[in-house]
Structures are given as structure tokens and as C-alpha cells.
Design a protein around this motif. Sequence first.
Motif, PDB file in Angstrom:
ATOM      1  N   UNK B 166       0.814  -1.223   0.000  1.00  0.00           N
ATOM      2  CA  UNK B 166       0.000   0.000   0.000  1.00  0.00           C
ATOM      3  C   UNK B 166       0.849   1.276   0.000  1.00  0.00           C
ATOM      4  N   UNK B 167       2.076   1.200  -0.543  1.00  0.00           N
ATOM      5  CA  UNK B 167       2.939   2.378  -0.433  1.00  0.00           C
ATOM      6  C   UNK B 167       2.345   3.579  -1.160  1.00  0.00           C
ATOM      7  N   UNK B 168       1.526   3.303  -2.187  1.00  0.00           N
ATOM      8  CA  UNK B 168       1.020   4.443  -2.951  1.00  0.00           C
ATOM      9  C   UNK B 168       0.067   5.314  -2.148  1.00  0.00           C
ATOM     10  N   UNK B 169      -0.594   4.700  -1.163  1.00  0.00           N
ATOM     11  CA  UNK B 169      -1.522   5.501  -0.343  1.00  0.00           C
ATOM     12  C   UNK B 169      -0.796   6.344   0.696  1.00  0.00           C
ATOM     13  N   UNK B 170       0.490   6.068   0.899  1.00  0.00           N
ATOM     14  CA  UNK B 170       1.227   6.804   1.933  1.00  0.00           C
ATOM     15  C   UNK B 170       1.275   8.292   1.597  1.00  0.00           C
ATOM     16  N   UNK B 171       1.036   9.140   2.631  1.00  0.00           N
ATOM     17  CA  UNK B 171       1.101  10.584   2.416  1.00  0.00           C
ATOM     18  C   UNK B 171       2.543  10.988   2.203  1.00  0.00           C
ATOM     19  N   UNK B 172       2.774  11.721   1.131  1.00  0.00           N
ATOM     20  CA  UNK B 172       4.153  12.044   0.758  1.00  0.00           C
ATOM     21  C   UNK B 172       4.856  12.788   1.897  1.00  0.00           C
ATOM     22  N   UNK B 173       4.188  13.817   2.441  1.00  0.00           N
ATOM     23  CA  UNK B 173       4.867  14.578   3.488  1.00  0.00           C
ATOM     24  C   UNK B 173       4.856  13.819   4.807  1.00  0.00           C
ATOM     25  N   UNK B 174       3.661  13.585   5.311  1.00  0.00           N
ATOM     26  CA  UNK B 174       3.488  12.941   6.627  1.00  0.00           C
ATOM     27  C   UNK B 174       4.344  11.691   6.776  1.00  0.00           C
ATOM     28  N   UNK B 175       4.231  10.792   5.790  1.00  0.00           N
ATOM     29  CA  UNK B 175       4.770   9.453   5.988  1.00  0.00           C
ATOM     30  C   UNK B 175       6.114   9.228   5.297  1.00  0.00           C
ATOM     31  N   UNK B 176       6.551  10.214   4.527  1.00  0.00           N
ATOM     32  CA  UNK B 176       7.833  10.030   3.846  1.00  0.00           C
ATOM     33  C   UNK B 176       8.800  11.164   4.180  1.00  0.00           C
ATOM     34  N   UNK B 177       8.422  12.385   3.774  1.00  0.00           N
ATOM     35  CA  UNK B 177       9.341  13.507   3.944  1.00  0.00           C
ATOM     36  C   UNK B 177       9.661  13.725   5.426  1.00  0.00           C
ATOM     37  N   UNK B 178       8.601  13.895   6.236  1.00  0.00           N
ATOM     38  CA  UNK B 178       8.847  14.181   7.657  1.00  0.00           C
ATOM     39  C   UNK B 178       9.706  13.091   8.310  1.00  0.00           C
ATOM     40  N   UNK B 179       9.374  11.822   8.103  1.00  0.00           N
ATOM     41  CA  UNK B 179      10.251  10.789   8.677  1.00  0.00           C
ATOM     42  C   UNK B 179      11.712  10.933   8.250  1.00  0.00           C
ATOM     43  N   UNK B 180      11.919  11.238   6.982  1.00  0.00           N
ATOM     44  CA  UNK B 180      13.316  11.403   6.526  1.00  0.00           C
ATOM     45  C   UNK B 180      13.956  12.554   7.278  1.00  0.00           C
ATOM     46  N   UNK B 181      13.227  13.677   7.377  1.00  0.00           N
ATOM     47  CA  UNK B 181      13.767  14.831   8.105  1.00  0.00           C
ATOM     48  C   UNK B 181      14.022  14.444   9.555  1.00  0.00           C
ATOM     49  N   UNK B 182      13.033  13.773  10.139  1.00  0.00           N
ATOM     50  CA  UNK B 182      13.203  13.376  11.543  1.00  0.00           C
ATOM     51  C   UNK B 182      14.500  12.629  11.745  1.00  0.00           C
ATOM     52  N   UNK B 183      14.762  11.711  10.850  1.00  0.00           N
ATOM     53  CA  UNK B 183      15.923  10.856  11.089  1.00  0.00           C
ATOM     54  C   UNK B 183      17.232  11.581  10.810  1.00  0.00           C
ATOM     55  N   UNK B 184      17.224  12.494   9.854  1.00  0.00           N
ATOM     56  CA  UNK B 184      18.505  13.076   9.448  1.00  0.00           C
ATOM     57  C   UNK B 184      18.761  14.475   9.995  1.00  0.00           C
ATOM     58  N   UNK B 185      17.705  15.231  10.251  1.00  0.00           N
ATOM     59  CA  UNK B 185      17.897  16.650  10.537  1.00  0.00           C
ATOM     60  C   UNK B 185      17.400  17.049  11.922  1.00  0.00           C
ATOM     61  N   UNK B 186      16.378  16.331  12.404  1.00  0.00           N
ATOM     62  CA  UNK B 186      15.632  16.818  13.555  1.00  0.00           C
ATOM     63  C   UNK B 186      16.518  17.041  14.771  1.00  0.00           C
ATOM     64  N   UNK B 187      17.524  16.190  14.924  1.00  0.00           N
ATOM     65  CA  UNK B 187      18.297  16.270  16.173  1.00  0.00           C
ATOM     66  C   UNK B 187      18.834  17.678  16.397  1.00  0.00           C
ATOM     67  N   UNK B 188      19.109  18.411  15.320  1.00  0.00           N
ATOM     68  CA  UNK B 188      19.639  19.767  15.508  1.00  0.00           C
ATOM     69  C   UNK B 188      18.607  20.838  15.170  1.00  0.00           C
ATOM     70  N   UNK B 189      17.522  20.447  14.536  1.00  0.00           N
ATOM     71  CA  UNK B 189      16.512  21.436  14.144  1.00  0.00           C
ATOM     72  C   UNK B 189      15.163  21.082  14.761  1.00  0.00           C
TER      73      UNK B 189
END
Lengths: 503, 465, 912
Positions: B166-189
Motif C-alpha cells: 500500500x505504499x502508494x496511499x502513503x502521504x508524501x509529506x506525513x509518511x515520507x518527507x517528515x520521517x526522513x527529516x526526523x531521522x537526518x535533521x531533527x536532532x539539531x533542528x
Amino acid sequence: MKRLENLLTELHRNQLEKQTRRHFLMDCVSKMGGLALAPLLLGCETNSGKPANSQQLQLSARDLNPLSPLPPPYFAKAKSVIYLHMAGSPSQLELFDFKPELVKYNNQPCPESLLEGRKFAFIRGVPNLLGPQSNFAQHGESGAWVSDYLPHFSKVVDEVAFLKAVHTDQFNHGPAQLFMQTGSPRLGRPSLGSWVTYGLGTENQNLPGFVVLTSGGKTPDAGKSVWGSGFLPSVYQGVQCRSKGDPVLYLEDPKGINRDLKQTLISSINEVNKAEFEAFGDPETLARINQYEMAYRMQIEVPEVMNINDEPEYIHELYGTKPGEEAFANNCLLARKLVEKGVRFVQLYDWGWDSHGTDHDTAIDLGFRNKCNEIDRPIAALLLDLKQRGLLEDTLVVWGGEFGRTPMQENREGKTQGFKGRDHHVDAFTMWMAGAGIKSGASYGQTDDFGFSGVEGKVSVHDVQATILQVLGFDHEKFTYNFQGRPFRLTDVEGEIIRDILA
Amino acid sequence: MLHFIFPLIGRFHPLIVHLPIGFILISLIFMYFPRKDKSIFLPTVKFALLLSTVSAFFACITGIILYNQEGFAFDTVRNHLVLGITTALICLSLYFLIKKKQTTSDPKIHMASGILFLTLTLTGHLGGNLTHGETYLTEVLPEGIQETFGWKIEEQFGPLSLDEEKWQEALFFEEVVQPILNQNCRSCHNEKNRKGDLMLTSKETLLKGGKNGEILSIGKPMESHLIERMLLPLDHEDHMPPKEKRQPIKSEVELLKAWLLAGASFEETLGQSEVPVALVSSFFVRNETSFYPEVQLEPIEENILKDLKSKGFFIEKLSEESPLVKVSSINFPDCENQDVASLEPIIEYITILDLSHSKVNDDLIPFVGKMENLTLLKLNETDIQGQNFEILKNNIHLATIHLTKSQVKKENLLKLNSHPRLQKVFAYDTPLAKEMTNEKINGLSFKVEMGNFELPSLPTDKVKY
Amino acid sequence: MPTKNLPAFLSVLLFLLVGVILFFKEPKTVDFSTDVKPILNKHCISCHGGVKKNGGFSVLFEEEAFAVTESGQPAIIPGRPGQSELIRRLYESDPEMRMPYHRPALSESEIETLKKWIHQGATWGKHWAYNPVQEPEIPLASGKSFTSILAKTPISPIDYFVFQKLEENRFEPSPEEDQGKLLRRMSLDITGLPPSEKFVSDWNAGKITYAQAVDQLLDLPTYGEKWATWWLDMARYADTKGYERDVSRTMWPYRDWVIRSLNEDMPFDQFTVEQLAGDLLPNPSEAQLIATAFHRNTMNNDEGGTEDEEFRVAAVLDRVSTTFEVWQSTTMACVQCHSHPYDPFRHEEFFQVKAFFNNSRDEDTHDEEPKLRIYTEEEKVQVQKIKSWVAQNSNQKEALAKENFLTYQEPKYHAHLSEDFVNGELIDTKWLGLWHKGTTYLRNIDTQSSDLMLLNYWADVDGTKMEIRKGGPEGEILSEFTINKTEGRITRTIPFKKISGKTDLFISASNPKAKPQQSTSAIVWFAFIPSLPEKDNPEYLIMEQQWQDLLAAKPISLPIMIENPDFMNRKTHVFERGNWMLLGEEVSPKTPEILNNWKAEWPKNRLGLAYWMVDKENPLTARTLVNRVWAQLFGRGLVNSLEDMGTQSDTPSHPELLDHLAWKLMHEFDWSIKSLIKEIVSSHTYRQSSKTSPEMYEKDPENRWYARGPRFRLSAEQVRDQALAVSGLISNKMYGKGVMPHQPEGIWQTVYNGESWKTSEGEDQYRRSIYTFLKRTSPYPSFLSFDAGSREVCISKRIVTNTPLQALATLNDPVYMEAALKLGEKMSQNPKKNPDIIISETYEKMLLVPITDSKKKSMLNLYEEALANYRSRPEELKEFLQDKQVNANPELAAYILVASALLNLDEFLTKS
């Protein structure tokens, strides 16, 4: 550490009472059963030979035997590696990377845009494009493209995973081979095999952990440093096993010394060494005792494993071996025998792939095709043989050169050449892996219409190395060795695991 | 020489603050404790309040000294400081109020004392946080509660993962972009730690950008600072994330680019943004359960290991963490059944057993049957025929058996049929391989590899070009 | 209490308080380099220094450390620990804020040290290794308690320093080693060989004192051979070029120079200057020029398709790194790409040092020019004749130019400079090959207004018309000549039009006879040397003839360093991120800030650099040498990391001792290495027994406190030499080109390289290992397995390993079998005829200590079994001795086996 204390306190007691001391050694010796001293040492070892703090000396398994095995940091898919390096670099465009467009543009001048800012070893000015010289077809369930230069290999494509867009940054053989094998184009770094044997040791205590087999009549351009141990202790360097003369240097006993005599010789040497150890208590002496035992066992085991004559006819046919010669086919068969015996890393180098088209032997449609013939059956046979013996389950097979070949016809120093040839090419070439941990039948990466450079799924040399380490249970970023005050890595500061080809 | 005096005084703050606290409380108690005649304590209250005020001011002074001696950043102490001073002032005003009114029962006074109590507690609490750390109180609470109140400071963000179906139903921001940011950037931002005034924790903050202005330019990924910074050479000083931090993997950056290219929508799903599967495939969760059993075992005792090794067995842990071991007779060619039997003490640890080339035979199988975690069994080139193979059905984890060049017979192999896990048996060059026919194999619950592959010779084999 | 006393009471209290506070004196001051810097390096520097300056904060350089960080205020505020972000971040509770970032926190004591340091004013200091050597106080008080143990041996200053540490660590020194063992240790350490029988007997007879023994050993020529091995590892000396083709080169004259200089005990400062800049000394001697080959040991790439400039640069960078590793124990390689994360050397400083090396003539050409032409005596006379002739008839400058050209044929322009080919190529990217109607350009050529051009080339076709024009096809003709077939390579003198200043030369060839795309000739280099003066003087012709003869002569030629003439000078740039193609700002020669200052009188070139290195103010040179010599003798340096003495290196076990010796070396020994060695081997520390007990081993496995004497396996070379020596095979012939002792077939398999291993004749097979031909891509196998390197790059430390391959070598390598055979012969010829005695004697001869009964028993047992075996199996006896022996008998065979065993004993392979 615990054990160290045990041993030392024990030794201490021994020194006090001669009686008990004898006892200690005796029961180690008795455990040996004649010459098998290894148990003594395993018995007296501590388990703390971690590479991480390798520099600090303590009486660990590693002090007694630097090759004693260690567990991988993580669950490993593969326990052994067979690396087939085609020294000189075969043309991906005649073998795996099918470019119909290139056929159209055959003999057209190469678009300037491609040449801008590029350096080539021999090509000067504007060369012509050279269409594939072989006929391609899709094979197996995976439908992988393989040319008719490799008819046998095309039957086993479903076992392998292709990397179609590997790139490097060295366009001369020496540096490029070093880069591929040691992660750095300059000398002084340990080779992949050295890293692995250093990290995992070897299970079979009667064979070297890292064996190198060469064919094609030459060692690779970069010389023995491609299997050197760089700044790691030299015991981790590859041991070159030769198909002519002693398989391992000085393995054979001088004429007129039979095995029993040799055994007496070695055990008397070690008796004296034991006495020396009792007197001076230097663990190095214990280590030396162990090495002499191992040398003796190697003398029996290595000739056995290096002798292919006992293999059944069927196997010889399968591989197309040439007994008594130095042949890639023989080396493939040896590679199987070695991993079967628990050798950790088997590195094959086959020289003669530098197809510049300067003469018949290096012509892409002649000499090169003969080279393909030399490896086609053996490699297919190797994969099948490993498979039928269940060895492919825990053996990783890697195939590749140090770089690729240009889509352009070489015009050495601006000359038009009599033969079809391709120059060194760094932007895109094909490698493949098979066996443990690999998604068989996969193909990752794509090159542009000319096969000039990767358009998707580009992977670097460090990525390939990182992936190999991963399959062996290492995190390439954590697997380091301290030298000159800083931790060194095989993959330097780069490397990304290519998950798409992992099972 | 006496440069230590100020710091010294400053450091008395923690001590002195307790005076006003005490005094204030006592004054409040005396104001409201007496049921009927509230005036009896009036003088006491006044005196107590006076003391409170004085000590409160003293506390403030020491506090301020402490603040610039120990160089706390202003914003960290701001509230505590302001509230502290307010407390002191209210205290003072309350004192004068009562002095003027000569009574404690007056709405104004009630209000003032109420506020006083409030500020006092708050100031105290903030002070506590300053010395013992923000989470001093909360961190003892059960995690659940902490999360519901958002007190948890260490947020753990796993890598991005998508469902293969069901990857196509995943919300681009909520379920993809934000998680990526969380993992790579959030610690400092993040809220607490906004390097470069940038937060990458939500749609709003993302659009707001940082001290160098906006970070997204919709439709032009390569012009977005967000991407630009990531693509700079690793040792470029503006490269993000900083060299020594975890670097986003290529496919993560690719996805971020794709998102911007597709218009940086905060509502669309991957499907709607028409993301090619190639971009996301590497994030599909492969819910493969580990090949080896999950166990809770203490690592084997050293001395047991020592004995077994000295017998000649090769014993090594499967990995640095795992207690499970691989046992092999590779350096122990004379190994016989009874030698193997001596592995009893570590029997539940044995996950890989390799007795190839050894002298074991069928009588060993019952013992092997007791190895509950056995996953991989190798009996190549042994006399094993497999008469009692049915026993191996007890090894519920057993996945692969290697019988290459063993004496295993066809009828014995059938005993393994419908084994709970067994997936593959290698039987090349065995009696079995000779008698067994292909259609028979299909009937089995596992695959049998019988090898004997051939590469028929081709006309091209001999050609010299 | 009555209230009026209160004030009084309070004031008393206050006074007391103040008094007390004043009474407490400032606590022990924290030392930056010993206490603080290590902590910073351990925890902070990897993110705050050099490459990374997270949060704009770095603790690498002083100014950086106290500068304002991104947070807007400095992280360190002297005197205010609590106020300093540096400290506060260590306490943070938020893991994102707490430092070290996501790593384990600092220990309380570490934090305390940092606080103290800041509190005390945060005074910055240098790492010990960068402070000039001071003479430390000798702790004469130490070791009093050890007198019982030290009854015999005299105590040297070294011992006091060692004893001090022993006492601190609750150790006791060991008593003096058994005399025999001691002699063996000393002899192996100084000469690399066991002592001669005569020497041993004198020693046992007590005819020579310890001190005399040391002197005599140091005077032996074998001393130079032993210690040269050590130096050549660092000089990366080898007999081949390295890289793909790895063909032979003539380097041995340099090796011989090293041996001679060591034997003459050339002071280390001179030793340094001559190797780094011998060519820049006022009219350098031949020897001084040979010395400069040190930096021509860099690899040279002949692989087709490689760009010479790339590998010239690689060589120069290697020279920088090597120079700093060898003399300064500093790893410069990292600074190549970025400021060194650990040592305070800046990125640009690497290239400022490089600027010293960037102007040598060598250009990675196939012939490795410039080469010193080592003429015969007669030829040398001729050279002088010509020189003086020119001096008389022209001027000194001219004369010198002529002499130089004859000695090393510089300056010249190499063919690889030619560009923009039409109908032409750079043959194998090496030589200029023009086809029919071929043209090319040589740009920016300064002919020094010479009237002649020297052309070095060969040709296979006749009648090629050559033309050289000024600037381009239309330019004026400078020279016209015809090229015909040649017998191999020739240097030909061709008239050339005088022009001054830099010009582009346009070269064209035409030869209709040449096949299409056939090179009409292969041109190697161009040189512009004016003709000899006084053409009409009768003597002129003779001179001219001699000049031509000398040009044509083919003497032994050794690659050396020669500085560019001004008109050929190269500029030096910083390489961005170490990439030789990305040029940054231009830099000029300069030595690193942190080290000793530059003296005005030094020239700004390699010579000056050399003077700077050996200046007594240089903190590292002497320490480095001492540390390395010490390591040779004890198997471990006072600073264990021999390759690096920087801030990341291991802390020295005995810093004062290191400085003491370094000081002595410079101020008392005047850089004499022999004196240094003598000083060390005379100490009790060196002379004590190497016996270790389990608890001693447990406490100090590495023997870093020297509670026992050194014990470690001999080096690859020593192992072989010793075997040859004890068996009497060894040849004491010195010097000359590399020799090829027996080596199994098929070891050499280098690509594009016709050379092969030709086993040497006669005594050359038994020369000392240092003379063994060393091929980089495949060194002599048994050396390799005994941890000798392949000498591609500088090695300052060999890691000693212990492998079965070593056992196989000493058991089966023909060299060792031959040694065993000789030794066995000796034994069997021993008149005593009693194996018991013979074995004991031989053992004692080899190890200089009497054999113990148990050991004798084992050896006898071996003898008996071997004897029995060969008695019962004559065919094996024949096989074993083959035709080697006339008087083949079982006894002999048995003795040979015993000999082989003795040669393999741990105690024999080990120095103890």
C-alpha cells in the motif's frame, strides 16, 4: 582476561613446583595427541582477541595464533568469499551492458559533450564510437542480457545479481586495482582479503585464511600489494598458492626427509621451545610452538587441497580444467576446494583483459573473445559446483575488473588502429555478485544509451566494498584499525550498502 | 586575589532561596490558619512578611550574581529570574498592604497572597529545573504519561519504511518527507535546539525556513537550500548534515527532491505525486523473521568452552552479541559420536552444527534431535544414512541440512517430509541422488538439491579467434 | 548574647574566614600539554579541530580556542569555568546539547582538570614534542633500593631515569644477563651478526671489558650493514622503480653511501644535510651528490598512459611526507587534504614545505633523469681538463655549467613537454614521435641563447628532414637537420640559432619514406649548451672530441636531486582537498609555525630546510633519532608510535629520559650515532636479564618499564644472516649492485617487464641480506614472511608477526637447508665423535650459553631417530645428501637434521 589470569597463575605455580609445571605442560601436550598442539593453545587462550583493541598485547587467542577465528559483529550471511578479478578490465559493452543505440552510432565520431573534461589513458582528440562486437540475448527467468561471448555463463545468470553502473575514479591499472582491492589508489592500505581475515580469522587451522591464485601468466599490474596487508600485521596478507612448484613457498620437505622424521624434527624443536618458554615465560615462544605445529599440518593439508588430480572426471569436464598448467579453470576448481575446506577469502586474478586493440591479442573481437572463452565455462562451472554442494549458501562470489572500457574505439595517441579496441573507462562498468546474501537474478543500475555513464543505480567502488563487508557481518563504518593516530577504514569516509542486490 | 568572593556569594543562592520560601509560607499560614479571630497573628504575619521580603530580595541578589558568574544564558534563567523578583515585589507590596489595612481579610490582600503563593511555587519549580535539569520531576514518571504530556526529550526516529503493497496511499509529506527529516535533521533542528533558527519538525516550520530565509523552492529541488546543503561536497563547511553526523542515503535525498519537484504538497499521497516505485523500493519493509531463532540465553561459560575447544571442536559465536554458537569439527577429523555427545552442556546454544568429513553415523541423530535451536546441520561426507531422520522433526528451527556425499538413502529422506521448518536439503552425490527421480521431489515439503549439473560442450568452446 | 558584641563577633568571623582563605595557597597548577591537551584530543578535537569546527569552535590552535563561536561568545572564558560553555556543555542533560556529542561523558576528574585549567587562566601551551629539548635533571636519588640487584654493573644516567619509573610502578630491575647471552644480544644489536669465535674466546677469557667489547663491535664494518637496513626502511630504498612495470633502477651506490657513512659515524646532522640537499652544498663532492638519492627512492611510474606530471607530483608529496616522518616523527600525509585533525600543522603549511621540494629537476621520466654519471677515474680527469680549459678561455660560470652537464646532464627539456600534435604522438606517453608531415610545439623554452642544441633520440628510418621554427609554422627557422637510422640512442649536437628569452619551438618532421603513422624518430630530450670556446685554438678539436666522448659514455648512473635553474622554476600551489588538479593559492617555502624558528642566514631552499631540521632548536629531530635507535635495541620506542610523535601519539614512557638522550646527542655526542648506541647498550637497563615471570608479564606485557631486558624475534635480514654466519657460509664481501640468492621459480611475474631473477654465482649467493636485490612488487619471499616491507613507502616501524610461513621458510628454504648442511658437516667432522658433546658444543657456539640437559635430550633423541632412520633407509640417505656429499653417511645426515633443528629454535631466532 579471566583465562589470562588462570594461565598466568598456573604458570606461576608451575615455576614454584617443577612437578606441577611438568604436569601443566604434559596435560596440554597429552591433549595434543602427538602433534595436534592447537588444543593446548586453544585450551590456554583467552577469548579477548578483538580487532577493535588489537594494538594492546594480552595473552589472547590472537597472540598465540593471529589467525584464530573471531565472531563477526553481526549475523553474517556469508562465511567465505571468492573474488574473481579480471586484471586489465574486460569490456562491459561486449558482455553484459547491451546498448542497441551504440550499434547505430558505430563509427560515428563521439559527441564532444561526452568528452568534455574527461581524461583517457590513450585516447586523444575525438574518437569514433564502437558498437558492441557481440550478439546479445536475454537469458534465464531473470531475462538478463548476456552476449554470445559467454554461452555457458548465460545458463547460470539466474544465480547472479548484476551491478550495471559501477564507477571508479582511477583510469590507470595499478591505481585502479589498488582502489578496487584496498579502497585507496595509493599504496599502503590493507587489501579487502586482509581486512576480512583480520576481522574474522580463519576456521581451518591447517590452511591460510586468505589465498591468492593467479592466472594469465602475470601478477596484476599493481603487484603483490593488491593482496598486501598494508598497515595490518603481515600475517593477514594473502598467501599466493601457485599451480607450478610448491603450492605455497617452501611447503615441500627437502628430499630424503620423510614425514615421520619431519614430525620428530618439529616435535624436538618444540620440546626445546617449551623448555625455553618454561625458563623465560615469553608468550611469543608459545606462539612460535603453535606456528611450527601449524606449518607441519599445512604441509599435509595444502598439497591435498591444491591437488586437483583426485577430482572425478565429471568435475574436470565441468570446469574444463587443464591439469598441470597454470589455468583460470584450475584456479576456479581450486577456489571451490578451498572454500569447501573453510578458507575465508579466495582471490583469483586473471591477467590479460586490457583490450586496447593494439594487436590481435588485445582486439575486442579476437583476443578478448579468446579470454572470454577461457573464463566462460570455468565460472559457470564454479557457480554450479558451489550450488550443488550447498556451498553457495554461505559463499559470496564477486566478479569484476578494476574499471570498464570506453564505448569509443581506441585511437591510441591519435592513431587509427588496425584492430578494434577500447580504452580504459571509469564512468560506468559492470560487476556481478552471487551466492550468500545476494538477491539472485537481480540487476541494479543502468547506463545511458552509449553505456558511457550511469543514469540510475550508480554505485562506487566503496559501495561495492561496503556491501561485501555487510554480507560478511561487518558494518563498514565501524570496522576500523588505528594507525598513525587515527582509525582507518576500508571504505575511507564513503561507501553505502547496495541494498537492492541483497536478499 | 579575592575574585572568588562573588562566585562564592552567588553560590549561596540555592541555600538562601529557602528562607523566603519558608517565611512566605509561614506568613500565609498565619494569615489563614486561625479560624475566627484573624487579627491575633497580625503582628507575626507582618514580621514574617518583612523577613520574607528581605530574604526574598537577598535571594534575588545572590541569584543575579550567580547568574552572571556562572554565565547561564539569559533565556535559560529568564522566567525564574523575573518570577523571583516579582515574588519579592509582591511580598513587599503585601507587607505594606497589610500594614496599611491592619487586617489580613481583604479581597485585595487575598488576591495578592494568592498570586504570591503561585509565583513562589513557580519560581521554586523553575529554580529546581535549573539546578537539576528540565526533566528532573517528569523523568521519574511512567513513559506513557511523559509522552502524553510531551515531556520526553529523547525522541527516537527509526528509518523510513513503507508497506510494499500500500505504499502508494502513503502521504508524501506525513509518511515520507517528515520521517526522513526526523531521522537526518531533527536532532539539531527541533523545538529545543534550533540550529540556524531552523526547525524541521512540521509543515509550518518547514515553510518558515531559517535564519538564511526560506529553504524550500517548490518545483526546483536543486535550488532549495534544503537539498543544496545536502548535495554539497562532504567536507564543504556548509554541507548538511555535518560531516560527522549520519548522512542521508542517496535514495532519501532523491525522495526529498521528488517531493519538491512534485510541488511539495502536504496532502498528496505518493501515488498522486506519481512517484516511481524505483524511488521507494529500497524502503519497503521486508518482514523477514531472522533466520536464526530468537533466544534469551546467558553466554556460555568460558571454562566449559575451553574444555570443548581443547577437545578439538571449533566453537564460535554467531555474532558478537548473540549467545548462539556454531560448532564444527573442521579441525577435528577423528570426531566420533561420543565426542559430539560431550557437547551436551551447550546443547541449547548449538545453532549451526557442521560435522562434515567426521566419523559420525546415524546413532548420533537422536542427540542432534535434542538441539532445540539447531538451524543448520551439515553432515557432508559422513556415513550418515538417515535411518532415524524422523527424529529431526523435533528440531523445529532446522531449516537446512547438508548431506552432500553422505550415505543418505531415499526412503530415509522421505522421513523428513512435512518437517515443521525444513526448507532445503543438499544431497549431491549420495545414494539418494542416484535413486531419486525428479517428480518424486515435488511431493516433498522441502527442496532437495541433487546437483549433477552439466555444461554440455558447445562448438564455440574450442574456437580460437 | 548581648547584641552590642554582635558586630565585633561578626568582624572576627570575617577575619578568620579571609585568613583561612588566604592561607590556602593556589592548588597545583594544571599543565596544558600534559594534563589538558590529552583530554581535548581524546574527547573534543575530532569534531572541534582541523577538518571540523562544529559550532565554529576548535581546540586545535590557541586563537581558535578562545575565539567567539557561533553562539556569539567564546567557549572558554579564562578564570570563569562555570561561565565557559566548554564546561557547561559537559554537564548538559539534553543529549543533543551534552558534549561529547552522543559519546560517553567525560569522567569527573577530567572535567575537574579542565575546570581547574580554565580557573587558573586557561593558559595555552605546546605539546611536549614541540618544545625545544631541555636538559632534564638526572634523578640520582632513584634506585637506591635496588643496589643489591645491581651489585656488578655500573649505573648510567639512563638507569636513574628508568629506576625512577620502576619505583613508581613498584617494579624491580632484573639482575645482569648471563654473560654469553649478553654478548650475543650486543653483537646482534650492533653488527646484526653473532660475534666471531675469537671475540667470544677473548670475552670469555675476560681479555676485554664490556666497554671495549662495545667499541670493537662498533668499529666492525658489519655495524654499518646492520644499521643501514634500519635506515633504508625509512629511505624506502629498493632496486626497482615500483608501480606497474617496476623495472630495475640503479640505486645501490646510495645504499653503499649509507653503509659507509654509518661506519665512518658521520654526524647525524651532516648525514641529514647531505641526503636532503647535498646537491646544494658549495661545489658538492660526488659522495654528496650520491647522498641526495635518498629522495630519488620515490617510485617512478612507467605505465603507459600515465601522465608524468601526476606522478612527479606524487613523488614530491611523498618526499614531504617522508622527510617529516623520518626526521620529525610527524604524519604529514593527512595535512595534504585538510588541516591536521590532531597535530597543529595547517593545510597550507604542508604545501609551504612542499615548496622546498617542488623545484628539483626530476619529472617522472622513463630514464629518471637527472642522473649522476659516475665516471671512471680517467674520465673524471677528462672532465676536469675540459672544465679548466673552459675556465681559461671563457669564464668560471661557463666552466661550471660544462662540468655540471657532463656530471648530470642538466638542464634539459624532456620530450613529454611537447603538445598539440599533428601527425605525431607521445610514444607510450614517453617519447616524441613525429610521423611524416608531423608537427608539435615545445612551449616556453629558454635556450639560454645557446648556439647548439643537444638532441637525445633514436631512429629506425633514414632521411627525415627536421625543422625547428620560432613560435609557429611561419616563424623563423632556428635549426634544420636530417635524422637518419641510429645504433640505439645517441646524443647529437646540432647547430642552433642564438635567441634569448622564452620562446615556443615549433618542430616539424617530413619523410615520405616513412610508413603512415610510423614515427620517424623517438626523441627523448633537448638541451641547449653553448659550444666550447676558442674554436680556432689547435687544442679545441681535442677538447671537442673529449666532450663528445664523455657525452657518449655510458657510466653507472644514479638518479639524484638537482635543483631547477631559475629559468625553469616551478610555482607551488595549495591543492584544494589534496587534489593535484585543483590549484589553490600560490605559496612559497616556509617551515611550520609550531616548530623552531627560521634563521635568516639559511637559504630558502632544501639546504635551508636541512639546516632547520638539524638546528639544536628543532624539537623533533634529536628526539626522533633517539626514539628510533632505542626501539632498535629494545624493540619498543620510548614513544611507542615510532611513526608519530605528535599529539595523537602514545605518551612517552620516560619523557625525561628521551630528552636527556636527545640533549646529550646534540650537545655532548655532536650527533654521533655510535656514541648514542654505546651510551644505551652500556646501561644496566640494556644489560639486564630478559627473563620474565608470569606476574611481571601480567603487569607489563610490553616491557615498557624495562624491569627486564629486551627479548624479541630477529629481523628478516638478521635471521638469514645469522644462519649463514653460524654455518660459516656467509660472505663478508661489501657493496656493489644487488645480488640474487636462490629463490624459487616463478616469483617474478610483473607485467610489461622482461626482467627475470638470475641466481647469483659463487659467494654472491651468501652475501649479507642487505645486498639482496629488492624488487618492490615482489620482494625476496622469505624476507616478506619475516615482516620486511616492500619499501614502496617509508616504514619507520616493522610489525613483528609470527606465522607458519616463517617456520616453513627456516625449515625448508634451500638457504637454510644449505646452512644446516654446512653446520652438519662441521659437526660430523668434529674429532670428538661423541654426539652428546658435539651437540652441546654446537649449541653453545650458536647461542653462547651451555645447553640444558632437557634440551640436549631432545636434540640427542632427534639425532638417534634420524640416525636410525637413515641407517635403515639408505635410499633416503642418498636422496637427502644427493651429490652434495662425497662422504655420505647416516651420521652426517642425522647431524644435518639436528643442525636444522638448532637453526629453528625459538631462542636462536630471538634476540634475548
